[in-house]
Enzyme design. Sequence first.
Site, PDB file in Angstrom:
ATOM      1  N   ARG A 221       6.725  32.802 -35.291  1.00 48.56           N
ATOM      2  CA  ARG A 221       7.260  33.604 -36.356  1.00 48.56           C
ATOM      3  C   ARG A 221       7.816  32.983 -37.522  1.00 48.56           C
ATOM      4  NH1 ARG A 221       4.270  36.751 -34.641  1.00 48.56           N
ATOM      5  NH2 ARG A 221       4.540  38.455 -33.767  1.00 48.56           N
ATOM      6  N   HIS A 269      -1.814  33.181 -40.923  1.00 49.06           N
ATOM      7  CA  HIS A 269      -1.518  34.201 -39.591  1.00 49.06           C
ATOM      8  C   HIS A 269      -2.837  34.593 -39.101  1.00 49.06           C
ATOM      9  CE1 HIS A 269       1.848  36.724 -37.929  1.00 49.06           C
ATOM     10  NE2 HIS A 269       1.221  36.534 -37.017  1.00 49.06           N
TER      11      HIS A 269
END
Length: 306
Positions: A221, A269
């Site tokens: 993250r 991502h």
Amino acid sequence: MSFLIILPKRDPKIWIEALKSSDKTLEVETYPNIKDPEAVEFILSWKHPHGIFKKFPNLKVIASVGAGIDHIISDPDIPAHIKITRMVDTQLTQDMSNFVLSLVLDRIRDISFYHCHHKWEPKMYQRPEELQVGIMGMGVLGIAVSQRLINNGFRVKGWSKTPKKIPGLDSFHDQEQLDKFLKKTDILICLLPLTSETENILNKDLFKKLPKNAYLINVARGRHLVEKDLTEALRSGQLSGASLDVFREEPLPPDHDFWKEPKIRITPHIASITNPSTVAPKIIENYRNMKNGKPLKNVVSRETGY
């Protein structure tokens, strides 16, 4: 009783098709087109508007479409009785382990270096057995990544809350062993869950404990990383480079300093992307478990964050 999908900025059609292929009788609604909020008991969600779950008085389960659940538990307005589940899928796990292996191989063979510099400038490369790879976070994904790297000849160690018994893995655990884990880690891979304890863990103090010229890979993250500390570590030479797939703000703004930093490799991502057709049966199984009063699979703890 209805099944609600809340996927802001995503087209829910592919999810509706996948879910109905597993259960043709399923009554699916998509936010904000809801007939009766009181009928909603199960919600499939990703990055929902905070506070929205309070609108459904009979809600029992919130299911994340991905492995991460910090986007859900960061909402302080979710009633305590509601169960939260995360996605555990073989395909997601394989995709992540393949992606990380690719990044590590790219690092030791300098493939991106040649592409970016456009120069005929051969460099001596490293071999898997010549360096140590350290993985922070030994959950389902961390274990899979460690096994993939070990099977490809890398020396791998893992750091987690509790010891792990995995063939070929050098296991470290708890805060007391973190410094020892970092001391000889040439490539550091972050696969930690995002919690109050792990937020900002990738900072200047941690970077100083790595060997000089260590390399960072973050596929967990964005909020694990203190961005300015990474930039400083790269410019001082403490770190030789970084591969980042996750960011505090996504999409990464066009004017962000990371785009200008030649030692940072950026991907949007995409380390592992949920495939609706492969995970829909798992979601339906949990939906049926809820209806029948059976235990749910992959329930997460709000206290631990995983």
